[in-house]
Design a protein around this motif. Structure first.
Motif, PDB file in Angstrom:
ATOM      1  N   VAL A 212      75.135  94.599 -49.037  1.00  0.00           N
ATOM      2  CA  VAL A 212      74.185  95.746 -48.843  1.00  0.00           C
ATOM      3  C   VAL A 212      74.966  97.078 -48.795  1.00  0.00           C
ATOM      4  O   VAL A 212      75.943  97.258 -47.824  1.00  0.00           O
ATOM      5  CB  VAL A 212      73.137  95.536 -47.740  1.00  0.00           C
TER       6      VAL A 212
ATOM      7  N   ASN B 273      69.265  97.285 -40.658  1.00  0.00           N
ATOM      8  CA  ASN B 273      69.433  97.930 -42.167  1.00  0.00           C
ATOM      9  C   ASN B 273      68.087  98.843 -42.477  1.00  0.00           C
ATOM     10  O   ASN B 273      68.314  99.940 -42.870  1.00  0.00           O
ATOM     11  CB  ASN B 273      69.526  96.952 -43.134  1.00  0.00           C
TER      12      ASN B 273
ATOM     13  N   ILE C 137      71.142  96.074 -52.902  1.00  0.00           N
ATOM     14  CA  ILE C 137      72.110  95.082 -52.986  1.00  0.00           C
ATOM     15  C   ILE C 137      73.350  95.901 -53.891  1.00  0.00           C
ATOM     16  O   ILE C 137      73.092  96.558 -54.666  1.00  0.00           O
ATOM     17  CB  ILE C 137      71.672  93.931 -53.784  1.00  0.00           C
TER      18      ILE C 137
ATOM     19  N   TRP D  84      76.683  95.668 -44.163  1.00  0.00           N
ATOM     20  CA  TRP D  84      76.937  95.132 -45.516  1.00  0.00           C
ATOM     21  C   TRP D  84      76.581  93.787 -45.383  1.00  0.00           C
ATOM     22  O   TRP D  84      76.083  92.864 -46.424  1.00  0.00           O
ATOM     23  CB  TRP D  84      78.260  95.342 -46.395  1.00  0.00           C
TER      24      TRP D  84
ATOM     25  N   SER E 211      71.351  90.823 -44.152  1.00  0.00           N
ATOM     26  CA  SER E 211      70.376  90.973 -45.337  1.00  0.00           C
ATOM     27  C   SER E 211      69.484  92.535 -45.649  1.00  0.00           C
ATOM     28  O   SER E 211      69.527  93.084 -44.664  1.00  0.00           O
ATOM     29  CB  SER E 211      69.184  90.048 -45.283  1.00  0.00           C
ATOM     30  N   LEU E 212      69.489  92.475 -46.965  1.00  0.00           N
ATOM     31  CA  LEU E 212      68.653  93.812 -46.962  1.00  0.00           C
ATOM     32  C   LEU E 212      67.542  94.198 -46.415  1.00  0.00           C
ATOM     33  O   LEU E 212      67.510  95.667 -45.976  1.00  0.00           O
ATOM     34  CB  LEU E 212      68.368  93.860 -48.731  1.00  0.00           C
TER      35      LEU E 212
ATOM     36  N   ASN F 104      68.349 101.484 -49.279  1.00  0.00           N
ATOM     37  CA  ASN F 104      69.221 100.346 -49.136  1.00  0.00           C
ATOM     38  C   ASN F 104      69.245  99.591 -50.323  1.00  0.00           C
ATOM     39  O   ASN F 104      68.186  99.300 -50.701  1.00  0.00           O
ATOM     40  CB  ASN F 104      69.095  99.374 -48.006  1.00  0.00           C
TER      41      ASN F 104
END
Length: 504
Positions: A251, A222, A238, A213, A216-217, A236
């Motif tokens: 995230v 991720n 926000i 989380w 970054s996205l 994924n």
């Protein structure tokens, strides 16, 4: 030498502290902790976070064993379709049995197994019978009436109330399963409902390692999670609820975000008070992001995992296991991080060597080659022959290299190799004349009783753990299992060795 990007000790310390805080928060008597991902042998986390201990999460639970007990969920549909766990090549029902054995090894209390969305079909009933006759308590939970929109029906005797209550006694109840979609959330909320009806205050939280989380996205770690769940179509995103509540970027993934408003309403309906959670991220107890010590190392490892997942997807598509859209998604994710299959260091050497052999001699028209990246970064290859498959040749060459044994030196006694092959063909009636990787290693072990060089070579096998490998043809199930047992991360080109449909 593999660079370290993650501090496993820091992770266990921080994670156990955070879980204890969540257990002790408020005046609840019990916490149902839904464990997403792999509770044991989390090889995905180990690959994308170098330094991560694949058993870190169960070691963490072992520290809390006096407070914890475990419920294992499995979706009935995964039993009927023989859904498989990629890391071990076993079906989800067998994975449940393996999990039970593993938990017992760590002296953790197994409460029961829950078959979720139960179907009255022979394969499901046989699985339940197998467990019950071995003394494992099992429960059947059917589809929850009213789910997902009719909260009044869900939180009633017709909904969660229709499920049998799982008798628990510990303050921490870990709800886990062999994979995504096992029914862990529904089981946790069903228990929450029954506890409150019985006058016991309980709480719910979620332990999901990926996505992380507080990265970054578009962080490769991720994106690697999306690649790992391409067939589930996880995306994924926000966490808009978290951003609105706290003004902080976090995230999460689409399924958690989609279901959060309903879960929040269900919890409020069960407890009769406003939920403590403002977002899906709030529900989590994940501290893995705080133990990353070298972001660049983790980024590169994650990119390698994304390439690996794409190559696996190509083979799975060839085998008919996944749809074309899942394959395309895996390819798009690889392109998103700016990588190609050639960025996996072992791919091109394997292909080039195979092409070279085919070009120089027509006898090698069907040659298969495997390349292994050694711990020092050098590439070792092995090709198929009438004696052995490419995987066996590559492993043999790799351990000879590690032992300082000359490439042209024979370390398997020829008579042993010949006898093993005769046994396979003449008595076991095998259609495959070449010895597989396991058979060659057995022959090497026998040779080791008389040949000191063979004994030395065998002792080097543990050094191959974590090495990358690539084969120019789809591996047999047996070879894949052997390489997996050795800890070699192998991929293949989506080509079969022969045109045979059954013996391939």
């Amino acid at each position: 030498m593999l660079k370290k990007g993650f501090d496993a000790e820091k992770y266990i310390e921080e994670q156990s502290k955070f879980i204890l805080e969540r257990i002790n928060r408020g005046n609840a008597e019990r916490l149902y902790l839904e464990f997403g991902g792999k509770l044991v042998h989390d090889k995905h986390a180990m690959r994308v976070l170098p330094g991560f201990d694949e058993n870190a999460k169960i070691e963490l639970l072992q520290k809390l064993k006096d407070k914890a007990e475990i419920i294992i969920c499995i979706y009935a549909g995964d039993i009927t379709t023989n859904k498989t766990r990629h890391d071990f090549g076993i079906t989800y029902d067998l994975e449940v049995l393996r999990l039970i054995d593993t938990f017992r090894h760590y002296d953790l209390k197994i409460n029961s197994v829950v078959v979720t969305r139960y179907e009255d079909v022979p394969s499901v009933n046989m699985f339940i019978n197998k467990l019950e006759r071995r003394g494992i308590k099992t429960y059947k939970h059917r589809f929850t009436k009213g789910y997902p929109t009719d909260v009044d029906t869900i939180v009633s005797d017709e909904g969660y109330g229709a499920n049998p209550y799982i008798e628990v006694s510990k303050p921490l109840v870990v709800v886990t399963g062999p994979g995504g979609g096992s029914g862990k959330l529904a089981t946790s909320l069903s228990q929450l409902y029954h506890d409150f009806k019985r006058g016991t205050k309980a709480r719910y939280a979620k332990f999901e390692t990926f996505p992380i989380w507080n990265l970054s996205l578009k962080h490769p770690v991720n994106i690697a999670y999306e690649a790992a769940t391409a067939d589930l179509k996880d995306v994924n995103m926000i966490d808009s609820f978290h951003l609105e509540a706290y003004g902080e970027m976090a995230v999460n993934y689409n399924r958690d975000l989609e279901v959060f408003p309903v879960v929040k309403r269900i919890i409020e309906k069960i407890t009769g008070e406003e939920s403590e959670y403002k977002s899906p991220t709030d529900m989590g107890v994940n501290r893995v992001g705080f133990a990353i010590v070298d972001d660049d190392v983790c980024r590169e490892s994650a990119c390698q995992e994304i390439i690996r997942r794409y190559l696996i997807a190509e083979c799975d598509y060839k085998k008919g296991k996944i749809s074309e859209s899942s394959l395309e998604r895996a390819k798009l994710l690889m392109k998103e991080v700016g990588k190609d299959v050639s960025d996996r260091k072992v791919v091109q050497p394997a292909r080039d060597y195979a092409d070279k052999k085919r070009d120089c001699d027509k006898r090698y028209e069907n040659v298969v080659v495997m390349a292994i990246e050694m711990p020092d970064g050098t590439i070792i290859t092995g090709r198929s022959s009438r004696r052995m498959v490419a995987a066996a040749a590559a492993v043999l060459n790799a351990i000879k290299k590690l032992s300082g044994i000359a490439d042209d030196m024979l370390i398997i006694t020829p008579q042993v190799l010949e006898s093993t092959q005769k046994l396979k063909i003449n008595y076991l009636e095998s259609d495959r004349t070449s010895l597989n990787c396991e058979e060659v290693l057995m022959a090497l072990t026998i040779s080791g009783t008389q040949n000191p060089s063979a004994y030395v070579a065998i002792s080097k096998l543990p050094l191959l753990k974590g090495c990358k490998a690539h084969c120019t043809a789809i591996l047999s199930d047996r070879d894949e299992q052997t390489l997996r047992a050795l800890g070699i991360n192998v991929t293949s080109d989506p080509e079969y060795v022969t045109t045979n449909l059954y013996n391939n």
